[in-house]
Design a protein around this motif. Structure first.
Motif, mmCIF file in Angstrom:
data_model
loop_
_atom_site.group_PDB
_atom_site.id
_atom_site.type_symbol
_atom_site.label_atom_id
_atom_site.label_comp_id
_atom_site.label_asym_id
_atom_site.label_seq_id
_atom_site.Cartn_x
_atom_site.Cartn_y
_atom_site.Cartn_z
ATOM 1 N N ALA A 1 0.990 -0.757 0.010
ATOM 2 C CA ALA A 1 0.016 -0.028 -0.097
ATOM 3 C C ALA A 1 0.871 1.374 0.166
ATOM 4 C CB ALA A 1 -0.872 -0.185 0.937
ATOM 5 N N GLY A 2 2.061 1.268 0.706
ATOM 6 C CA GLY A 2 3.094 2.597 1.073
ATOM 7 C C GLY A 2 4.252 1.793 0.527
ATOM 8 N N GLY A 3 4.437 1.303 -0.174
ATOM 9 C CA GLY A 3 6.315 1.427 -0.287
ATOM 10 C C GLY A 3 6.851 0.895 0.992
ATOM 11 N N ILE A 4 6.554 0.580 2.208
ATOM 12 C CA ILE A 4 6.998 1.246 3.432
ATOM 13 C C ILE A 4 7.521 -0.803 4.094
ATOM 14 C CG2 ILE A 4 6.327 1.871 6.194
ATOM 15 C CD1 ILE A 4 4.695 2.925 5.249
ATOM 16 N N SER A 5 8.722 -0.343 4.338
ATOM 17 C CA SER A 5 9.364 -1.409 5.042
ATOM 18 C C SER A 5 8.856 -1.876 6.321
ATOM 19 C CB SER A 5 10.681 -1.802 4.092
ATOM 20 O OG SER A 5 10.810 -1.619 2.910
#
Length: 285
Positions: free
Chosen positions: A239-243
């Motif tokens: 959804a947000g490219g958050i690792s």
């Protein structure tokens, strides 16, 4: 009336401030808890103080104004006052948002609990015009499984406290135990394993990039919990490219500065990778 508190002795009350480094348990140091706005807090203090019985109406008004100013100057995260052996006060914040009423936690022992409940329900006389009824919220445990407050943040464990303190020292923007919702379309596996609500231990933000830092205690070894963790990590990435990066609770407790240093190095590397294509394009141009 038992002298549970004295308005004339509040200046000698012991105060602490978790923003300056101390840790305040959400449940306080006494077993019962209530949450009230400032006006109701002042009502309770004045009513429980035996001196106010002899005060004139004008004197009560002056004392109330003085108390209001005193507590207004202490509307900061982590403030905690031991007003008496039976009654402590902690700052809660503005639950309804900026510009709304400040609220406080009242902590008391069990003998005092019925008295405060009666005051909040309006069945005992107040020394000023009555405030709107407020439902009392006594509790012997904090809601949300939070056990500590530090710097205005609600934290569940000692390892989380240590990570928050280490992050604070670096000046990094971060959020602790943040909740949100995420759409799960085109994610059939994750959709069956999540409700849509997600929560992360720490969200780190620097130069427009985000990274989730998770503190994994023993409960993360449970298979069901692990499944949700993996699904949540995938949802954040999609959804947000958050690792997401994970450290054991032991490492966070015993080596918090090293954990934070490694996390920030990873966050910095993410920035470097993101900027590389634009730098190469600029050279080609």
């Amino acid at each position: 009336m038992t002298a549970y508190i004295s308005v004339t002795n509040l200046n000698q009350a012991l105060e602490t401030d978790s923003y300056q480094g101390s840790i305040v348990p959400i449940g306080g140091e006494l077993p019962c808890q209530f949450q009230v706005p400032t006006g109701k807090l002042l009502d309770i203090i004045l009513t429980l103080s035996p001196q106010t019985k002899t005060f004139t109406a004008n004197r009560k008004k002056q004392v109330r104004q003085s108390l209001w100013q005193r507590f207004y100057n202490r509307t900061r995260p982590g403030f905690y006052m031991r007003a008496s052996e039976s009654l402590h006060i902690g700052y809660l914040g503005q639950p309804e948002g900026h510009g709304t009423q400040h609220h406080w936690r009242i902590f008391c022992d069990e003998p005092l609990q019925p008295r405060i409940e009666a005051l909040l329900r309006g069945t005992a006389p107040a020394v000023v015009d009555p405030q709107p009824d407020v439902d009392p919220q006594p509790t012997k445990q904090a809601s949300g499984n939070y056990n500590f407050e530090w710097g205005g943040l609600y934290l569940r464990s000692g390892p989380e406290v240590e990570i928050a303190k280490a992050l604070n020292e670096t000046g990094t923007l971060f959020f602790a135990n943040s909740r949100g919702r995420c759409g799960l379309s085109h994610a059939p596996i994750s959709n069956s394993q999540l409700s849509g609500r997600i929560e992360v231990d720490f969200l780190l933000i620097a130069d427009g990039h985000c990274l989730v830092l998770e503190v994994d205690g023993q409960h993360h070894n449970d298979e069901q919990h692990t499944v949700r963790d993996y699904a949540r990590d995938r949802a954040l990435l999609k959804a947000g490219g958050i690792s997401t990066i994970r450290f054991t609770a032991q490492d966070c407790l015993k080596r918090p500065k090293e954990v934070v240093s490694e996390a920030l190095a990873i966050l910095g590397a993410m920035k470097s990778v993101t900027n590389r294509p634009s730098q190469e394009a600029a050279k080609a141009f």
